[in-house]
Design a protein around this motif. Structure first.
Motif, PDB file in Angstrom:
ATOM      1  N   VAL A 257      39.579  65.293  24.449  1.00 42.73           N
ATOM      2  CA  VAL A 257      39.276  66.443  23.606  1.00 42.73           C
ATOM      3  C   VAL A 257      38.513  67.433  24.465  1.00 42.73           C
ATOM      4  CG1 VAL A 257      38.057  67.287  21.572  1.00 42.73           C
ATOM      5  CG2 VAL A 257      39.219  65.086  21.502  1.00 42.73           C
ATOM      6  N   TRP A 258      38.955  68.655  24.409  1.00 39.63           N
ATOM      7  CA  TRP A 258      38.389  69.736  25.216  1.00 39.63           C
ATOM      8  C   TRP A 258      37.785  70.766  24.275  1.00 39.63           C
ATOM      9  CZ3 TRP A 258      37.250  71.138  30.027  1.00 39.63           C
ATOM     10  CH2 TRP A 258      37.126  72.489  30.326  1.00 39.63           C
ATOM     11  N   GLU A 259      36.576  71.181  24.560  1.00 41.01           N
ATOM     12  CA  GLU A 259      35.960  72.250  23.773  1.00 41.01           C
ATOM     13  C   GLU A 259      36.224  73.566  24.498  1.00 41.01           C
ATOM     14  OE1 GLU A 259      31.674  73.670  21.913  1.00 41.01           O
ATOM     15  OE2 GLU A 259      31.772  71.842  23.106  1.00 41.01           O
ATOM     16  N   ASP A 260      37.097  74.367  23.928  1.00 39.96           N
ATOM     17  CA  ASP A 260      37.418  75.670  24.512  1.00 39.96           C
ATOM     18  C   ASP A 260      36.429  76.679  23.942  1.00 39.96           C
ATOM     19  OD1 ASP A 260      38.473  78.115  25.359  1.00 39.96           O
ATOM     20  OD2 ASP A 260      40.548  77.431  25.131  1.00 39.96           O
TER      21      ASP A 260
ATOM     22  N   LYS B 231      37.855  80.299  22.982  1.00 44.76           N
ATOM     23  CA  LYS B 231      38.591  80.371  21.720  1.00 44.76           C
ATOM     24  C   LYS B 231      37.799  79.791  20.547  1.00 44.76           C
ATOM     25  CE  LYS B 231      43.130  80.155  23.854  1.00 44.76           C
ATOM     26  NZ  LYS B 231      44.385  79.415  23.951  1.00 44.76           N
ATOM     27  N   GLU B 232      36.638  79.210  20.851  1.00 51.60           N
ATOM     28  CA  GLU B 232      35.777  78.595  19.847  1.00 51.60           C
ATOM     29  C   GLU B 232      36.522  77.551  19.011  1.00 51.60           C
ATOM     30  OE1 GLU B 232      34.125  81.925  17.694  1.00 51.60           O
ATOM     31  OE2 GLU B 232      32.497  82.095  19.153  1.00 51.60           O
ATOM     32  N   GLU B 233      37.085  76.569  19.737  1.00 48.53           N
ATOM     33  CA  GLU B 233      37.823  75.500  19.071  1.00 48.53           C
ATOM     34  C   GLU B 233      37.801  74.243  19.935  1.00 48.53           C
ATOM     35  OE1 GLU B 233      41.644  77.335  18.730  1.00 48.53           O
ATOM     36  OE2 GLU B 233      42.226  76.792  20.754  1.00 48.53           O
ATOM     37  N   PHE B 234      38.114  73.135  19.291  1.00 49.47           N
ATOM     38  CA  PHE B 234      38.265  71.863  19.986  1.00 49.47           C
ATOM     39  C   PHE B 234      39.755  71.571  20.049  1.00 49.47           C
ATOM     40  CE2 PHE B 234      33.993  71.737  18.333  1.00 49.47           C
ATOM     41  CZ  PHE B 234      33.272  71.126  19.351  1.00 49.47           C
ATOM     42  N   GLN B 235      40.216  71.165  21.222  1.00 47.60           N
ATOM     43  CA  GLN B 235      41.637  70.897  21.427  1.00 47.60           C
ATOM     44  C   GLN B 235      41.820  69.472  21.928  1.00 47.60           C
ATOM     45  OE1 GLN B 235      42.578  73.713  24.481  1.00 47.60           O
ATOM     46  NE2 GLN B 235      42.705  75.436  23.071  1.00 47.60           N
ATOM     47  N   LEU B 236      42.849  68.814  21.406  1.00 45.66           N
ATOM     48  CA  LEU B 236      43.257  67.538  21.949  1.00 45.66           C
ATOM     49  C   LEU B 236      44.313  67.830  23.008  1.00 45.66           C
ATOM     50  CD1 LEU B 236      43.683  64.172  20.549  1.00 45.66           C
ATOM     51  CD2 LEU B 236      45.790  65.161  21.404  1.00 45.66           C
ATOM     52  N   ARG B 237      44.147  67.243  24.184  1.00 44.65           N
ATOM     53  CA  ARG B 237      45.090  67.469  25.285  1.00 44.65           C
ATOM     54  C   ARG B 237      45.604  66.133  25.802  1.00 44.65           C
ATOM     55  NH1 ARG B 237      43.943  72.583  28.702  1.00 44.65           N
ATOM     56  NH2 ARG B 237      43.272  74.006  27.060  1.00 44.65           N
ATOM     57  N   TRP B 238      46.913  66.043  25.904  1.00 49.21           N
ATOM     58  CA  TRP B 238      47.580  64.878  26.485  1.00 49.21           C
ATOM     59  C   TRP B 238      48.180  65.385  27.782  1.00 49.21           C
ATOM     60  CZ3 TRP B 238      49.382  60.134  23.761  1.00 49.21           C
ATOM     61  CH2 TRP B 238      50.183  59.305  24.568  1.00 49.21           C
TER      62      TRP B 238
END
Length: 153
Positions: free
Chosen positions: A96-99, A102-109
């Motif tokens: 999980v990356w906190e961008d 963009k003020e969001e949390f992203q799941l990255r595979w």
């Protein structure tokens, strides 16, 4: 549910591979030519770029939760750190990356493919990462009621 459309995926990858193999492009431009494939959801997409060793780096990205001043960001960060620790222990290439921009949390595979013939795995990576993103979003459900809008996949 978000999905990558096979015809769009094939067209984008064919154009990208064709551009990578073009004799008219200089060698140093190859790494600056990533492709971004959007899914049927604006909250999920795939990015592909070629590494300097000629391999493909595929990243499936899913917005999990947007930051909001009403959310308890410290608790969300703690949950995400626990998730990242678990993924590291089970050796899945997911985090999980906190961008912050963009003020969001992203799941990255993130996967590395060794040949262009492996590109048919992209759909599978995307589907598996989508399942994980939905599971994580459910786990963070306590924070979602405070948001102005949820992020559907």
């Amino acid at each position: 549910m978000a999905a990558l459309h096979n015809p769009d995926l094939i067209k984008a990858l064919a154009a990208w591979v064709g551009e990578l193999k073009s004799p008219y492009h200089e060698e140093y431009k190859l790494n600056k030519c990533p492709v971004k494939l959007m899914s049927s959801s604006p909250n999920a997409w795939v990015e592909i770029k070629q590494t300097d060793r000629g391999m493909m780096e595929v990243t499936c990205i899913h917005r999990v939760i947007a930051q909001d001043e009403n959310n308890d960001l410290d608790e969300i960060r703690k949950e995400c750190a626990q998730f990242n620790s678990l993924m590291e222990r089970v050796r899945l290439p997911v985090y999980v990356w906190e961008d912050e921009q963009k003020e969001e949390f992203q799941l990255r595979w993130q996967e590395t493919l060794f040949t262009q013939t492996d590109l048919n795995y992209i759909q599978r990576f995307f589907e598996q990462s989508l399942y994980l993103a939905n599971a994580l979003q459910s786990r963070l459900g306590w924070a979602l009621p405070h948001q102005t809008q949820t992020l559907p996949h």
